[in-house]
Design an enzyme around this catalytic site. Sequence first.
Site, PDB file in Angstrom:
ATOM      1  N   THR A 174       0.759  -1.284  -0.079  1.00 60.92           N
ATOM      2  CA  THR A 174      -0.043  -0.128   0.070  1.00 60.92           C
ATOM      3  C   THR A 174       1.013   1.242  -0.055  1.00 60.92           C
ATOM      4  O   THR A 174       0.736   2.288  -0.899  1.00 60.92           O
ATOM      5  CB  THR A 174      -1.065  -0.215   1.110  1.00 60.92           C
ATOM      6  OG1 THR A 174      -1.714  -1.178   1.381  1.00 60.92           O
ATOM      7  CG2 THR A 174      -1.870   0.893   0.965  1.00 60.92           C
ATOM      8  N   ASP A 229      -1.857  -4.921   8.835  1.00 66.09           N
ATOM      9  CA  ASP A 229      -2.460  -6.210   8.270  1.00 66.09           C
ATOM     10  C   ASP A 229      -3.909  -6.272   8.656  1.00 66.09           C
ATOM     11  O   ASP A 229      -4.856  -6.739   8.189  1.00 66.09           O
ATOM     12  CB  ASP A 229      -1.547  -7.260   8.881  1.00 66.09           C
ATOM     13  CG  ASP A 229      -0.132  -7.575   8.342  1.00 66.09           C
ATOM     14  OD1 ASP A 229      -0.069  -7.440   7.080  1.00 66.09           O
ATOM     15  OD2 ASP A 229       0.698  -7.402   9.177  1.00 66.09           O
ATOM     16  N   LYS A 244       0.630  -5.681  12.695  1.00 65.43           N
ATOM     17  CA  LYS A 244       1.677  -5.348  11.581  1.00 65.43           C
ATOM     18  C   LYS A 244       2.826  -6.293  11.423  1.00 65.43           C
ATOM     19  O   LYS A 244       3.095  -7.022  12.531  1.00 65.43           O
ATOM     20  CB  LYS A 244       2.371  -3.779  11.676  1.00 65.43           C
ATOM     21  CG  LYS A 244       1.459  -2.619  11.350  1.00 65.43           C
ATOM     22  CD  LYS A 244       1.896  -1.556  11.492  1.00 65.43           C
ATOM     23  CE  LYS A 244       3.283  -1.392  10.705  1.00 65.43           C
ATOM     24  NZ  LYS A 244       3.001  -1.745   9.338  1.00 65.43           N
ATOM     25  N   GLY A 245       3.567  -6.488  10.438  1.00 65.27           N
ATOM     26  CA  GLY A 245       4.575  -7.536  10.357  1.00 65.27           C
ATOM     27  C   GLY A 245       4.310  -8.456   9.149  1.00 65.27           C
ATOM     28  O   GLY A 245       5.076  -9.440   9.273  1.00 65.27           O
ATOM     29  N   GLU A 265       9.524  -0.556  11.555  1.00 68.44           N
ATOM     30  CA  GLU A 265       8.442   0.038  11.345  1.00 68.44           C
ATOM     31  C   GLU A 265       7.973   0.638  12.716  1.00 68.44           C
ATOM     32  O   GLU A 265       7.346   1.972  12.625  1.00 68.44           O
ATOM     33  CB  GLU A 265       7.232  -0.916  10.702  1.00 68.44           C
ATOM     34  CG  GLU A 265       7.320  -1.292   9.479  1.00 68.44           C
ATOM     35  CD  GLU A 265       6.424  -2.284   8.875  1.00 68.44           C
ATOM     36  OE1 GLU A 265       5.627  -2.920   9.729  1.00 68.44           O
ATOM     37  OE2 GLU A 265       6.019  -2.369   7.735  1.00 68.44           O
TER      38      GLU A 265
HETATM   39  O1  DER Z   1       4.231  -5.934   7.323  1.00 69.32           O
HETATM   40  C1  DER Z   1       3.824  -4.855   7.436  1.00 69.32           C
HETATM   41  O2  DER Z   1       3.562  -4.219   8.528  1.00 69.32           O
HETATM   42  C2  DER Z   1       3.193  -3.850   6.401  1.00 69.32           C
HETATM   43  O3  DER Z   1       2.973  -2.427   6.594  1.00 69.32           O
HETATM   44  C3  DER Z   1       1.873  -4.650   6.053  1.00 69.32           C
HETATM   45  O4  DER Z   1       1.156  -4.550   7.363  1.00 69.32           O
HETATM   46  C4  DER Z   1       0.817  -3.807   5.099  1.00 69.32           C
HETATM   47  O5  DER Z   1       1.175  -4.455   3.953  1.00 69.32           O
HETATM   48  P1  DER Z   1       0.347  -4.204   2.669  1.00 69.32           P
HETATM   49  O6  DER Z   1       0.067  -2.838   2.694  1.00 69.32           O
HETATM   50  O7  DER Z   1       0.923  -4.990   1.477  1.00 69.32           O
HETATM   51  O8  DER Z   1      -1.006  -4.790   2.988  1.00 69.32           O
END
Ligand code: DER
Length: 232
Positions: free
Chosen positions: A32, A88, A98-99, A107
């Site tokens: 995103t 997520d 997240k992760g 992050e």
């Molecule tokens: O891994 C993370 O924390 C990313 O920010 C994830 O949570 C969001 O990934 P996406 O934008 O591809 O859904």
Amino acid sequence: NGVENAKRVAAFTAANNFVQNGYVIGVGSGSTIEYAVERIAERVEAENLKVTCVPTSFQARELILKYKLSLSDLDRHSKLDVAIDGADEVDEQFTLIKGGGGCLTQEKIVAAAAKKFVVIADFRKKSTNLGENWKKGIPIEVVPMAILQIQNKIKEKYGGICTIRLAKSKAGPVITDNGMMIVDWQFDKSHNWSEVHQFIKLIPGVVETGIFFNMADIVIYGTENGQSDIKA
Ligand code: DER
């Protein structure tokens, strides 16, 4: 398609409304955020903005360089004006998982260094309670030699299943940008996420958890009909 458009709308809304000239911006990881960086670069060009970007991963650093934005770090900027990142899953209290992309530690460090933390998410991420939509569990970055201790302590306290995240294009586990490994804890009921985070964080060998409690200031959802919904 609907999801990609929703990501794009959320990302553009963040880049249009939460980035100003002179800003130092924390740049998140995942897919995103790519739309947000694309829009920031467009604005820099069109409005002759001066902005500086601090990455949250190798991927984010590559993205900043790809769009020729000025790259910096937390040694040069102890306080960021804004951090923009995906998630997520988001619950009603703005607690995040997240992760999913394996970048949770940097992050969280960058998000914590920002005056304002803006989350951009497509409609799939919006939940009442964590675990409703995101089924892969809570990512936890760990020191490899402590993995079994960590798995046992979490299982003892909270149940669920902790699995080592295996790589797709490498034999064996994913190795993070920090040289660590990740376990994903699939919980089977709702918890007090602040307590869970603190308990897990204190287990020797845990580097960071993917529970972002009380950190998000703004959440921008991209909806199925291509609108953006800003929540503060
Ligand atoms: O891994 C993370 O924390 C990313 O920010 C994830 O949570 C969001 O990934 P996406 O934008 O591809 O859904």
